[in-house]
Design a protein around this motif. Sequence first.
Motif, mmCIF file in Angstrom:
data_model
loop_
_atom_site.group_PDB
_atom_site.id
_atom_site.type_symbol
_atom_site.label_atom_id
_atom_site.label_comp_id
_atom_site.label_asym_id
_atom_site.label_seq_id
_atom_site.Cartn_x
_atom_site.Cartn_y
_atom_site.Cartn_z
ATOM 1 N N MET A 180 0.850 -1.178 0.000
ATOM 2 C CA MET A 180 0.000 0.000 0.000
ATOM 3 C C MET A 180 0.888 1.231 0.000
ATOM 4 O O MET A 180 1.960 1.244 0.595
ATOM 5 C CB MET A 180 -0.883 -0.008 1.250
ATOM 6 C CG MET A 180 -1.977 1.038 1.244
ATOM 7 S SD MET A 180 -3.021 0.907 2.717
ATOM 8 C CE MET A 180 -4.555 1.559 2.064
ATOM 9 N N SER A 181 0.425 2.293 -0.631
ATOM 10 C CA SER A 181 1.216 3.523 -0.648
ATOM 11 C C SER A 181 1.177 4.189 0.720
ATOM 12 O O SER A 181 0.192 4.087 1.460
ATOM 13 C CB SER A 181 0.687 4.491 -1.711
ATOM 14 O OG SER A 181 -0.468 5.167 -1.243
ATOM 15 N N ILE A 182 2.234 4.885 1.057
ATOM 16 C CA ILE A 182 2.311 5.558 2.346
ATOM 17 C C ILE A 182 1.227 6.624 2.466
ATOM 18 O O ILE A 182 0.684 6.853 3.558
ATOM 19 C CB ILE A 182 3.716 6.176 2.554
ATOM 20 C CG1 ILE A 182 3.840 6.740 3.975
ATOM 21 C CG2 ILE A 182 4.009 7.242 1.506
ATOM 22 C CD1 ILE A 182 5.232 7.208 4.311
ATOM 23 N N HIS A 183 0.864 7.245 1.366
ATOM 24 C CA HIS A 183 -0.128 8.316 1.418
ATOM 25 C C HIS A 183 -1.522 7.767 1.741
ATOM 26 O O HIS A 183 -2.257 8.359 2.534
ATOM 27 C CB HIS A 183 -0.137 9.079 0.095
ATOM 28 C CG HIS A 183 1.223 9.557 -0.315
ATOM 29 N ND1 HIS A 183 1.966 10.429 0.465
ATOM 30 C CD2 HIS A 183 1.986 9.264 -1.397
ATOM 31 C CE1 HIS A 183 3.130 10.669 -0.129
ATOM 32 N NE2 HIS A 183 3.161 9.967 -1.255
ATOM 33 N N LYS A 184 -1.869 6.625 1.159
ATOM 34 C CA LYS A 184 -3.162 6.010 1.467
ATOM 35 C C LYS A 184 -3.189 5.524 2.913
ATOM 36 O O LYS A 184 -4.202 5.654 3.599
ATOM 37 C CB LYS A 184 -3.433 4.854 0.508
ATOM 38 C CG LYS A 184 -3.735 5.282 -0.915
ATOM 39 C CD LYS A 184 -4.046 4.081 -1.793
ATOM 40 C CE LYS A 184 -4.389 4.515 -3.214
ATOM 41 N NZ LYS A 184 -4.674 3.340 -4.091
ATOM 42 N N ALA A 185 -2.074 4.961 3.368
ATOM 43 C CA ALA A 185 -2.019 4.446 4.735
ATOM 44 C C ALA A 185 -2.160 5.565 5.754
ATOM 45 O O ALA A 185 -2.907 5.454 6.741
ATOM 46 C CB ALA A 185 -0.714 3.690 4.956
ATOM 47 N N LEU A 186 -1.482 6.679 5.525
ATOM 48 C CA LEU A 186 -1.522 7.781 6.490
ATOM 49 C C LEU A 186 -2.815 8.589 6.387
ATOM 50 O O LEU A 186 -3.177 9.297 7.335
ATOM 51 C CB LEU A 186 -0.311 8.684 6.297
ATOM 52 C CG LEU A 186 0.994 8.044 6.788
ATOM 53 C CD1 LEU A 186 2.194 8.872 6.371
ATOM 54 C CD2 LEU A 186 0.982 7.872 8.293
ATOM 55 N N VAL A 200 6.846 3.917 -0.567
ATOM 56 C CA VAL A 200 7.157 5.339 -0.407
ATOM 57 C C VAL A 200 7.362 6.016 -1.760
ATOM 58 O O VAL A 200 7.427 7.235 -1.855
ATOM 59 C CB VAL A 200 8.415 5.503 0.478
ATOM 60 C CG1 VAL A 200 8.711 6.964 0.758
ATOM 61 C CG2 VAL A 200 8.238 4.769 1.789
ATOM 62 N N GLY A 201 7.467 5.223 -2.821
ATOM 63 C CA GLY A 201 7.759 5.783 -4.129
ATOM 64 C C GLY A 201 9.224 6.073 -4.322
ATOM 65 O O GLY A 201 9.606 6.858 -5.193
ATOM 66 N N THR A 230 10.498 15.674 1.557
ATOM 67 C CA THR A 230 9.073 15.747 1.210
ATOM 68 C C THR A 230 8.210 15.107 2.289
ATOM 69 O O THR A 230 7.176 15.655 2.686
ATOM 70 C CB THR A 230 8.825 15.050 -0.138
ATOM 71 O OG1 THR A 230 9.604 15.689 -1.156
ATOM 72 C CG2 THR A 230 7.359 15.110 -0.520
ATOM 73 N N LEU A 231 8.639 13.947 2.784
ATOM 74 C CA LEU A 231 7.877 13.257 3.821
ATOM 75 C C LEU A 231 7.860 14.043 5.126
ATOM 76 O O LEU A 231 6.836 14.117 5.805
ATOM 77 C CB LEU A 231 8.455 11.853 4.054
ATOM 78 C CG LEU A 231 8.277 10.846 2.913
ATOM 79 C CD1 LEU A 231 9.026 9.553 3.221
ATOM 80 C CD2 LEU A 231 6.800 10.547 2.675
#
Length: 261
Positions: A180-186, A200-201, A230-231
């Motif tokens: 899963m992408s970090i953005h969807k998870a967070l 994380v891409g 960016t993160l």
Amino acid sequence: MPYLSCLRRLTIPPAMSNIDVQTALLAYLMRDPPITDLRWGCAITLPDFDIPFPKLSSLRTLRDSDSFFVARFLHDRPPGSVKLRTLDSIAFYFEPTRLLDALQALDAKALRRLHVHCIDSTRTLRALARMFPLLEELSLPGWCSWTRPHPVTRAVHALWRTISFAPARGAPTRVDWRRMSIHKALALFPKLHSIHSVDVGDSVLNVTRGRDKRHRAREPPPAAAKTIATLRKRYPRLRLVNGWKLETPKTDSSHIVPSIV
């Protein structure tokens, strides 16, 4: 077994699957010893939900337990009554609804660390996010989706039924793993300080470091500096990603030489 009032951590290895051994262990745990950390690493061989099961009122960390043990431990407990801080790990293979129902016994304000070994769908993950919005540390599996039939599904299904509460009906299918992408998870778990096994891409940061204490978090290499920046900007709460540190290294002020005017 003698009652050990000083016992705080107990590890049950996979080899202790003998029914007589487990009966003795469960009889001991029924006396509610002050154990705070339990690692039940073997498949539970006493599946009857009508048999009394240990409550372990002092327990705060439950590790390496199969899904049936977790469901059995939480069965018929009042919602929010179990004060676990760490659940490591659980797996949603065939009957996620049954396990989700059992997890309602956990105190959502107390649980801070969750390791999901396998999950069946984003629907289950969304349900976990609603149940435990205050999670600070989350470890996800490579994403698990059930797809086309596989020649060995019958054997796999039979084996799984021996170590879980999976019903006899239906057949499992081939597992296709992806992250899963970090953005969807967070977006689901915005309070996280640490997340593990997400995309994380960035090919460097996607190399996961181990989660246990033997693998300390490391400073990311210079090649990942742009992604790290960016993160940090987008997720100021986040401290660890896939075992890599996101925190800005602290400057030792004792080595700073004051300027002379």
